[in-house]
Design an enzyme around this catalytic site. Sequence first.
Site, PDB file in Angstrom:
ATOM      1  N   ASP A   1      -2.608   2.283  -6.268  1.00  0.00           N
ATOM      2  CA  ASP A   1      -1.593   2.360  -5.207  1.00  0.00           C
ATOM      3  C   ASP A   1      -1.632   1.178  -4.249  1.00  0.00           C
ATOM      4  O   ASP A   1      -0.995   1.227  -3.196  1.00  0.00           O
ATOM      5  CB  ASP A   1      -1.761   3.658  -4.425  1.00  0.00           C
ATOM      6  CG  ASP A   1      -3.118   3.753  -3.731  1.00  0.00           C
ATOM      7  OD1 ASP A   1      -4.059   3.056  -4.153  1.00  0.00           O
ATOM      8  OD2 ASP A   1      -3.239   4.534  -2.772  1.00  0.00           O
ATOM      9  N   GLU A   2      -2.329   0.122  -4.599  1.00  0.00           N
ATOM     10  CA  GLU A   2      -2.514  -0.970  -3.648  1.00  0.00           C
ATOM     11  C   GLU A   2      -2.637  -2.289  -4.392  1.00  0.00           C
ATOM     12  O   GLU A   2      -3.312  -2.364  -5.419  1.00  0.00           O
ATOM     13  CB  GLU A   2      -3.775  -0.699  -2.829  1.00  0.00           C
ATOM     14  CG  GLU A   2      -4.117  -1.738  -1.800  1.00  0.00           C
ATOM     15  CD  GLU A   2      -5.435  -1.432  -1.105  1.00  0.00           C
ATOM     16  OE1 GLU A   2      -5.849  -2.268  -0.271  1.00  0.00           O
ATOM     17  OE2 GLU A   2      -6.059  -0.391  -1.397  1.00  0.00           O
TER      18      GLU A   2
ATOM     19  N   ASP B   1       0.859  -1.180   0.000  1.00  0.00           N
ATOM     20  CA  ASP B   1       0.000   0.000   0.000  1.00  0.00           C
ATOM     21  C   ASP B   1       0.895   1.229   0.000  1.00  0.00           C
ATOM     22  O   ASP B   1       1.657   1.458   0.946  1.00  0.00           O
ATOM     23  CB  ASP B   1      -0.902  -0.020   1.238  1.00  0.00           C
ATOM     24  CG  ASP B   1      -2.064   0.954   1.137  1.00  0.00           C
ATOM     25  OD1 ASP B   1      -2.142   1.677   0.130  1.00  0.00           O
ATOM     26  OD2 ASP B   1      -2.883   0.985   2.071  1.00  0.00           O
TER      27      ASP B   1
END
Length: 368
Positions: free
Chosen positions: A116-117, A22
């Site tokens: 983003d993860e 993350d």
Amino acid sequence: MPDDTAPTTEPAAPARKIIHIDMDAFYASVEQRDDPALRGRPLAVGGSRERGVVAAASYEARVFGVRSAMPSVTARRLCPDLVFVKPRFEVYKAISAEIQAVFAEHTPIIEPVSLDEAYLDVTENLQRLATATEVARAIRAEILARTGLVASAGVSYNKFLAKVASDYRKPDALFVITPAMGPGFVEALPIGRFHGVGPVTEAKMKRLGILTGGDLRARSLAELQAIFGSSSGYYHGVARGIDHRAVRAHRIRKSVGAENTFSEDTTEFAVLVERLQPILDKVWTVCASKGVTGRTVTLKVKFSDFEQITRARSLSLPVASRESLAHISLGLLRDVFPLRRSVRLIGVSLSGLQHGAGEEPRQLGLAL
């Protein structure tokens, strides 16, 4: 650090090494990286000082209670010095591609959740590192070297615990939950930190006296089924540190949606229109961040007696803008009137998703 190759809590289940990556305050961190004048300042990406919602907040802004999906007016009230910047999704997508390339050097089993993860299954890793912890450490170092951005990583034997671990000591954290730690760790975990337990469910659980994983574990499957229906099996398992979901590479998202349960029910059209705006902002922000749009808009309305209805409209071409999404959604809302009962929840989703021309649908994913 303990070896993470120990067996899972259920011997029949295959042992896995899962990483959840993350990026820390991704959009805001990109803006601060690219503009030195923004570094160290409370920053919100998205929205404006007058309207819209916050897409991302820097850690300096989070100190004041500013969070993603928060109305801009609320964020400004909490932090009068908050700086608003417009999102640059093309930049974020390009950096995300760099991060994906790092993942691919360690495993082909990558399940993107957003730009983003991601989850990664590194049960067998391409660099032949001894443990998933070493893989996570290498990935974090390489992301920092290539992008100048910081990623937090959670390492565990299933997806639920990997997700919990990545968030446990953010920012700039690497945390490992081994099979020996798992059940005890979950037992002490506040229920609000369970992935899959949103604010409404958290409040419901707390009213029932379920404050921790231990409290949840004390409830039988039959009790949970009576209260939570189809989600009961998931809650029953994760309360024991069990989650058999596999990391699914190239998982295709079928829809993008958001909804809000009101603190007070209403029958007023103008009030519903106002409450619809942050929902529309959130849906369109997610679509823009993932490079998708869709042809079918669905409005969801739940009444005070918990009866639920949906209204949908399908177009010949994908919805082209946030304004178009709002126009269609408001038309669907008008069709629901006049109301015979007050409304407690409203939501909007966009389905029939399409990606950019020449691109196959894809998602980012991370592993231990």
